[in-house]
Design a protein around this motif. Sequence first.
Motif, PDB file in Angstrom:
ATOM      1  N   ASP A 171       0.814  -1.217   0.000  1.00 16.98           N
ATOM      2  CA  ASP A 171       0.000   0.000   0.000  1.00 16.98           C
ATOM      3  C   ASP A 171       0.845   1.263   0.000  1.00 16.98           C
ATOM      4  O   ASP A 171       0.398   2.328   0.409  1.00 16.98           O
ATOM      5  N   THR A 172       2.081   1.139  -0.490  1.00 20.80           N
ATOM      6  CA  THR A 172       3.027   2.258  -0.463  1.00 20.80           C
ATOM      7  C   THR A 172       3.425   2.648  -1.886  1.00 20.80           C
ATOM      8  O   THR A 172       3.798   1.790  -2.690  1.00 20.80           O
ATOM      9  N   ILE A 173       3.360   3.937  -2.173  1.00 19.04           N
ATOM     10  CA  ILE A 173       3.586   4.462  -3.517  1.00 19.04           C
ATOM     11  C   ILE A 173       4.941   5.174  -3.594  1.00 19.04           C
ATOM     12  O   ILE A 173       5.272   5.982  -2.729  1.00 19.04           O
ATOM     13  N   LEU A 174       5.697   4.885  -4.649  1.00 17.05           N
ATOM     14  CA  LEU A 174       6.973   5.556  -4.888  1.00 17.05           C
ATOM     15  C   LEU A 174       6.803   6.654  -5.932  1.00 17.05           C
ATOM     16  O   LEU A 174       6.085   6.486  -6.912  1.00 17.05           O
ATOM     17  N   LYS A 175       7.493   7.780  -5.728  1.00 20.71           N
ATOM     18  CA  LYS A 175       7.516   8.836  -6.734  1.00 20.71           C
ATOM     19  C   LYS A 175       8.239   8.338  -7.985  1.00 20.71           C
ATOM     20  O   LYS A 175       9.065   7.417  -7.929  1.00 20.71           O
ATOM     21  N   ASP A 176       7.949   8.968  -9.126  1.00 16.97           N
ATOM     22  CA  ASP A 176       8.465   8.493 -10.407  1.00 16.97           C
ATOM     23  C   ASP A 176       9.989   8.469 -10.477  1.00 16.97           C
ATOM     24  O   ASP A 176      10.564   7.679 -11.225  1.00 16.97           O
ATOM     25  N   ASP A 177      10.649   9.343  -9.715  1.00 22.08           N
ATOM     26  CA  ASP A 177      12.115   9.421  -9.766  1.00 22.08           C
ATOM     27  C   ASP A 177      12.787   8.636  -8.645  1.00 22.08           C
ATOM     28  O   ASP A 177      14.002   8.718  -8.462  1.00 22.08           O
ATOM     29  N   CYS A 178      12.012   7.857  -7.910  1.00 17.68           N
ATOM     30  CA  CYS A 178      12.522   7.245  -6.684  1.00 17.68           C
ATOM     31  C   CYS A 178      13.675   6.272  -6.925  1.00 17.68           C
ATOM     32  O   CYS A 178      14.704   6.336  -6.248  1.00 17.68           O
ATOM     33  N   LEU A 179      13.524   5.361  -7.867  1.00 18.22           N
ATOM     34  CA  LEU A 179      14.576   4.367  -8.103  1.00 18.22           C
ATOM     35  C   LEU A 179      15.870   5.025  -8.571  1.00 18.22           C
ATOM     36  O   LEU A 179      16.969   4.598  -8.203  1.00 18.22           O
TER      37      LEU A 179
END
Length: 242
Positions: free
Chosen positions: A102-110
């Motif tokens: 249930d946790t969302i990463l921002k598009d630049d996270c990786l």
Amino acid sequence: MTIKEKYISIIIPANNEERYINKTLINLIKQDYAFFEIIVVLNGCSDETESVIKKLINNYKGDKNLNQLIKIHSCNVANVSLARNIGAEKAKGDLLLFLDADTILKDDCLKIINSKFKTNHSFATLKVKPDQKNLSFKFLMALKNLMHSSGFYHGSSGVQICRRKDFENIYGFNESIVVKENKDLIRRLGKYGDYICINNFCITSMRRFEKWGLLKAAFFWIKQWVLEFSGKLQKTNYEKIR
């Protein structure tokens, strides 16, 4: 100086996550980073989580091959540590990123994780924001971020990152621990390097706080911290969601 791009295995334990897993996966697909895989481990599911994932894979219209990107594995026991260990066994990446369903990463996270996780680090997490605008939730997450980023407390959000070789050297998560298993992992990884809270945000569900209420949730975690500092981590009836 060019930063070497590490291959990242994202491991998601999923126990009855049909309401959340689709959004989590869609946001991962949008990452502006090419070198990663997604491993979902269904642990003790009795809902439609698997069907939701397969529907996304079959109906996806973008330029990524989701049959290659997303792999599904199962275990019959609803044990988050066991699910994570199974995912790690299947992983190909240099880095393991354990992500709550249930946790969302921002598009630049990786991309940021790749640049910020250095050779002197053994464990990393991210700062966290609530998925609601409730001021109490914002305050609690801000306090958690302060504790982690200041180094006062080495904990984690819905994201845990480490090197696969270090994870294998310590035999992964302790499957007998059902609460604060992340803290136990951080402690054992400590001999391989430093802890870091990366200055990038994930967004996580406040559903447990909503179900329990803020006072009950605060009391639960204060009790666990007291037990931890006294060296008395114990078994507890913590919910299986994550």
